[in-house]
Design a protein around this motif. Structure first.
Motif, PDB file in Angstrom:
ATOM      1  N   ALA A 273       2.273   3.119   2.532  1.00  0.00           N
ATOM      2  CA  ALA A 273       2.238   4.275   1.628  1.00  0.00           C
ATOM      3  C   ALA A 273       3.085   4.093   0.373  1.00  0.00           C
ATOM      4  O   ALA A 273       2.912   4.840  -0.597  1.00  0.00           O
ATOM      5  N   ILE A 274       3.986   3.123   0.359  1.00  0.00           N
ATOM      6  CA  ILE A 274       4.909   3.006  -0.780  1.00  0.00           C
ATOM      7  C   ILE A 274       4.154   2.832  -2.086  1.00  0.00           C
ATOM      8  O   ILE A 274       4.393   3.555  -3.063  1.00  0.00           O
ATOM      9  N   TYR A 275       3.228   1.878  -2.132  1.00  0.00           N
ATOM     10  CA  TYR A 275       2.471   1.671  -3.363  1.00  0.00           C
ATOM     11  C   TYR A 275       1.225   2.548  -3.433  1.00  0.00           C
ATOM     12  O   TYR A 275       0.706   2.813  -4.511  1.00  0.00           O
ATOM     13  N   LYS A 281       2.360   5.810 -10.785  1.00  0.00           N
ATOM     14  CA  LYS A 281       1.583   5.083 -11.785  1.00  0.00           C
ATOM     15  C   LYS A 281       2.119   3.663 -11.878  1.00  0.00           C
ATOM     16  O   LYS A 281       3.245   3.378 -11.458  1.00  0.00           O
ATOM     17  N   GLY A 282       1.301   2.778 -12.434  1.00  0.00           N
ATOM     18  CA  GLY A 282       1.747   1.409 -12.619  1.00  0.00           C
ATOM     19  C   GLY A 282       1.239   0.429 -11.584  1.00  0.00           C
ATOM     20  O   GLY A 282       1.610  -0.740 -11.600  1.00  0.00           O
ATOM     21  N   TYR A 283       0.352   0.895 -10.676  1.00  0.00           N
ATOM     22  CA  TYR A 283      -0.218  -0.038  -9.695  1.00  0.00           C
ATOM     23  C   TYR A 283      -1.120  -1.016 -10.439  1.00  0.00           C
ATOM     24  O   TYR A 283      -2.009  -0.627 -11.192  1.00  0.00           O
ATOM     25  N   LYS A 289      -1.897  -7.718  -5.039  1.00  0.00           N
ATOM     26  CA  LYS A 289      -1.702  -8.968  -4.294  1.00  0.00           C
ATOM     27  C   LYS A 289      -0.600  -8.811  -3.246  1.00  0.00           C
ATOM     28  O   LYS A 289      -0.701  -9.347  -2.132  1.00  0.00           O
ATOM     29  N   VAL A 290       0.464  -8.064  -3.586  1.00  0.00           N
ATOM     30  CA  VAL A 290       1.533  -7.812  -2.625  1.00  0.00           C
ATOM     31  C   VAL A 290       0.977  -7.113  -1.388  1.00  0.00           C
ATOM     32  O   VAL A 290       1.285  -7.471  -0.254  1.00  0.00           O
ATOM     33  N   MET A 291       0.114  -6.109  -1.626  1.00  0.00           N
ATOM     34  CA  MET A 291      -0.477  -5.370  -0.508  1.00  0.00           C
ATOM     35  C   MET A 291      -1.410  -6.258   0.309  1.00  0.00           C
ATOM     36  O   MET A 291      -1.392  -6.219   1.545  1.00  0.00           O
ATOM     37  N   LYS A 325      -6.991  -0.826  -7.197  1.00  0.00           N
ATOM     38  CA  LYS A 325      -6.258   0.308  -7.789  1.00  0.00           C
ATOM     39  C   LYS A 325      -7.134   1.539  -7.977  1.00  0.00           C
ATOM     40  O   LYS A 325      -6.615   2.650  -8.117  1.00  0.00           O
ATOM     41  N   ARG A 326      -8.451   1.383  -7.984  1.00  0.00           N
ATOM     42  CA  ARG A 326      -9.325   2.559  -8.088  1.00  0.00           C
ATOM     43  C   ARG A 326      -9.296   3.395  -6.818  1.00  0.00           C
ATOM     44  O   ARG A 326      -9.562   4.595  -6.847  1.00  0.00           O
ATOM     45  N   ILE A 327      -8.979   2.753  -5.707  1.00  0.00           N
ATOM     46  CA  ILE A 327      -8.950   3.438  -4.416  1.00  0.00           C
ATOM     47  C   ILE A 327      -7.526   3.665  -3.938  1.00  0.00           C
ATOM     48  O   ILE A 327      -7.176   4.736  -3.439  1.00  0.00           O
ATOM     49  N   TYR A 328      -6.690   2.649  -4.118  1.00  0.00           N
ATOM     50  CA  TYR A 328      -5.353   2.705  -3.529  1.00  0.00           C
ATOM     51  C   TYR A 328      -4.384   3.388  -4.488  1.00  0.00           C
ATOM     52  O   TYR A 328      -3.553   2.749  -5.148  1.00  0.00           O
TER      53      TYR A 328
END
Length: 351
Positions: A273-275, A281-283, A289-291, A325-328
């Motif tokens: 949940a962190i990201y 904002k800023g994802y 890649k980290v996820m 990023k469109r979903i997460y």
């Protein structure tokens, strides 16, 4: 031997030490309690305040000054130095309910065998407070199976299905006998504290006795959304440490392992949940890649826990779309929560 050791980690907390320490001293339990004030390399006047308390109350207060090593290092140090029958952590920006502390000591005067005492507590906000308790019978010694039933059930605003550090008082021998120690210079080691030590517990008792006042609202607290984002790597280190423990530890019973799994699932929920939620904002592709790397690491290290995390809709959607990023992002995260709440699965951590 005194009944209770209270470890107070201190790092630049000159504003709060008086409230914290006085909440214990006011109980006037000098024969039953020792307070370990441990300065973790503070740069303010914390040490001066600690020394002043020691001069006034040398029969109850012990003072230590160590190099900065973080919350985990103070707890490790405090466990080694503690001499009481039981042990409780009190962060220096929080404080005890003095009258209920007296009641805990009265209980300990008559009960010295149970491994773990769980008590209710208060979350204290600027203008209000919220009692947090377990929906379980009070004043009865129970086996660990009963705690598993609580952990695997639902929760609501007041009745919770987990046990944070603020709720626990361990028999000191249980902590000293455990070979594991907490990570140092790392946030979020409170999860390690319970995961490691609850596996040494055979029984517990729950007392609906709110002793701990957990103050919430400081911007620099580790539980704020911004702190979660800023300290993602620390949270990840704790996850790695606990997964390694889970993979290599020889559990005493099946129940011990199941209780541990539920606590790990809670930790993994936060990690994902962190990201996806706390980062407003800023994802970007780098964080994506980290996820992806973390998700693949979990799949490799613990396929069982990896599969169990699919119960969270926002995780299964993230995996389906490669954490794009469109979903997460928070909008879809909230939609996923709403979907689970309608299905009645959001509050359940049963694995």
């Amino acid at each position: 031997m005194k009944k209770l050791s209270i470890i107070v980690p201190i790092y630049n907390m000159e504003k709060y030490i008086d409230r914290c320490v006085q909440s214990v001293l006011d109980a006037k339990l000098n024969d039953s309690i020792e307070i370990l004030l441990i300065n973790d390399g503070s740069k303010d006047k914390s040490q001066e305040i600690m020394d002043s308390y020691y001069k006034q109350h040398p029969d109850i207060i012990r003072v230590f000054n160590k190099e900065n090593g973080g919350h985990g290092s103070v707890i490790n140090f405090g466990i080694d130095k503690s001499e009481g029958k039981y042990l409780k952590i009190l962060d220096s920006d929080d404080y005890f309910n003095t009258e209920n502390l007296k009641k805990l000591i009265a209980f300990l005067d008559k009960n010295e065998e149970v491994d773990l005492i769980i008590t209710s507590y208060y979350k204290v906000f600027e203008n209000s407070c919220l009692k947090q308790k377990l929906n379980i019978k009070s004043n009865e010694i129970m086996p660990l199976e009963s705690l598993y039933s609580i952990f695997s059930g639902n929760s609501n605003k007041e009745n919770i299905n987990y046990v944070p550090m603020a709720m626990v008082t361990y028999k000191t021998k249980v902590l000293k006998n455990c070979k594991k120690r907490l990570l140092e210079k790392t946030y979020y080691v409170d999860t390690e504290f319970n995961v490691f030590y609850i596996n040494e517990v055979n029984d517990f008792i729950y007392l609906d006795l709110p002793i701990y006042n957990y103050c919430i609202g400081r911007a620099d607290q580790s539980i704020s959304s911004q702190s979660f984002v800023n300290n993602y790597n620390d949270h990840s280190k704790v996850v790695h440490s606990i997964i390694e423990y889970y993979n290599t530890h020889l559990f005493k019973t099946k129940i011990h392992k199941l209780v541990t799994e539920i606590m790990i699932v809670r930790l993994l929920n936060t990690q994902y949940a962190i990201y996806g939620y706390h980062l407003k904002k800023g994802y970007n592709s780098q964080l994506q890649k980290v996820m992806l790397d973390f998700d693949q690491w979990l799949k490799q290290e613990s396929p069982y826990l990896y599969d169990k995390m699919a119960i969270r809709k926002y995780i299964s959607l993230g995996r389906k779309h490669n954490f794009n990023k469109r979903i997460y992002r928070p909008f879809f995260f909230k939609l996923a929560i709403a979907w689970e709440m309608m299905r009645g699965t959001w509050k359940k951590y049963n694995i």
